[in-house]
Design an enzyme around this catalytic site. Structure first.
Site, PDB file in Angstrom:
ATOM      1  N   CYS A 215       0.849  -1.184   0.000  1.00  0.00           N
ATOM      2  CA  CYS A 215       0.000   0.000   0.000  1.00  0.00           C
ATOM      3  C   CYS A 215       0.887   1.237   0.000  1.00  0.00           C
ATOM      4  O   CYS A 215       1.775   1.370   0.841  1.00  0.00           O
ATOM      5  CB  CYS A 215      -0.903  -0.007   1.234  1.00  0.00           C
ATOM      6  SG  CYS A 215      -1.914   1.482   1.408  1.00  0.00           S
TER       7      CYS A 215
ATOM      8  N   CYS B 290       0.433   3.263   3.474  1.00  0.00           N
ATOM      9  CA  CYS B 290       0.897   2.790   4.793  1.00  0.00           C
ATOM     10  C   CYS B 290       1.959   1.709   4.734  1.00  0.00           C
ATOM     11  O   CYS B 290       2.430   1.251   5.775  1.00  0.00           O
ATOM     12  CB  CYS B 290      -0.287   2.304   5.618  1.00  0.00           C
ATOM     13  SG  CYS B 290      -0.975   0.716   5.057  1.00  0.00           S
TER      14      CYS B 290
ATOM     15  N   CYS C  12      -7.268  -1.204   1.570  1.00  0.00           N
ATOM     16  CA  CYS C  12      -6.214  -1.699   2.450  1.00  0.00           C
ATOM     17  C   CYS C  12      -6.819  -1.869   3.842  1.00  0.00           C
ATOM     18  O   CYS C  12      -7.401  -0.932   4.393  1.00  0.00           O
ATOM     19  CB  CYS C  12      -5.065  -0.702   2.487  1.00  0.00           C
ATOM     20  SG  CYS C  12      -3.781  -1.122   3.686  1.00  0.00           S
TER      21      CYS C  12
ATOM     22  N   CYS D  55      -5.064   0.638   6.614  1.00  0.00           N
ATOM     23  CA  CYS D  55      -5.287   2.092   6.705  1.00  0.00           C
ATOM     24  C   CYS D  55      -6.594   2.549   6.063  1.00  0.00           C
ATOM     25  O   CYS D  55      -6.940   3.726   6.148  1.00  0.00           O
ATOM     26  CB  CYS D  55      -4.114   2.857   6.104  1.00  0.00           C
ATOM     27  SG  CYS D  55      -3.974   2.724   4.308  1.00  0.00           S
TER      28      CYS D  55
ATOM     29  N   CYS E  49      -8.548  -5.544  -9.734  1.00  0.00           N
ATOM     30  CA  CYS E  49      -8.171  -4.458 -10.631  1.00  0.00           C
ATOM     31  C   CYS E  49      -7.727  -3.289  -9.747  1.00  0.00           C
ATOM     32  O   CYS E  49      -8.555  -2.598  -9.147  1.00  0.00           O
ATOM     33  CB  CYS E  49      -9.385  -4.093 -11.488  1.00  0.00           C
ATOM     34  SG  CYS E  49      -9.048  -2.837 -12.715  1.00  0.00           S
TER      35      CYS E  49
END
Length: 138
Positions: free
Chosen positions: A53, A56, A102, A105, A127
């Site tokens: 991510c 984070c 995510c 976060c 995607c």
């Protein structure tokens, strides 16, 4: 964009996110935007590694699950582990989709689609916006 009642491991104000992310990253990650197709850094990448991510640094996907879908965004058939992502029903734009965020976060990553016939082990296509990710090569 994120559920204000949900407590994520990484919690920051919009001002803190804006200070850390570019305007384009903020738009996609924190406001559930979408980058244009075929322009993302990882759309055609074949590098072996872990996709994290961008907001984070949580590990989300491995290159072994990335495949060529030719849809304009990086596609994966599975996350690193189910607890790394969360799924939110998304009925914006007049269609029913499943948003992928995510789990660490709450940042928007993209959407997951099922039953498109890609022949992947899961019959799923995550995607994901390139701008939502960073790649840590192995």
């Amino acid at each position: 964009m994120t559920d204000d009642t949900k407590q994520y491991a990484v919690q920051k104000s919009d001002a803190e996110w804006k200070a850390e992310l570019s305007p384009a990253e903020f738009h996609v990650l924190r406001q559930a935007g979408t980058e244009r197709p075929f322009v993302g850094e990882y759309t055609d990448t074949k590098t072996v590694g872990v996709y994290k991510c961008r907001a984070c640094d949580a590990e989300l996907f491995r290159s072994e699950t990335k495949f060529d879908s030719h849809c304009g965004w990086p596609s994966f058939f599975a996350p690193l582990a189910e607890d790394r992502v969360e799924y939110i029903e998304d009925s914006t734009l007049g269609m029913k989709r499943v948003e992928v965020r995510c789990a660490n976060c709450g940042s928007h990553l993209g959407h997951v689609f099922e039953g498109e016939g890609y022949g992947t082990p899961t019959d799923l296509r995550y995607c994901i916006n390139s701008i939502s990710l960073t790649l840590d090569p192995l």
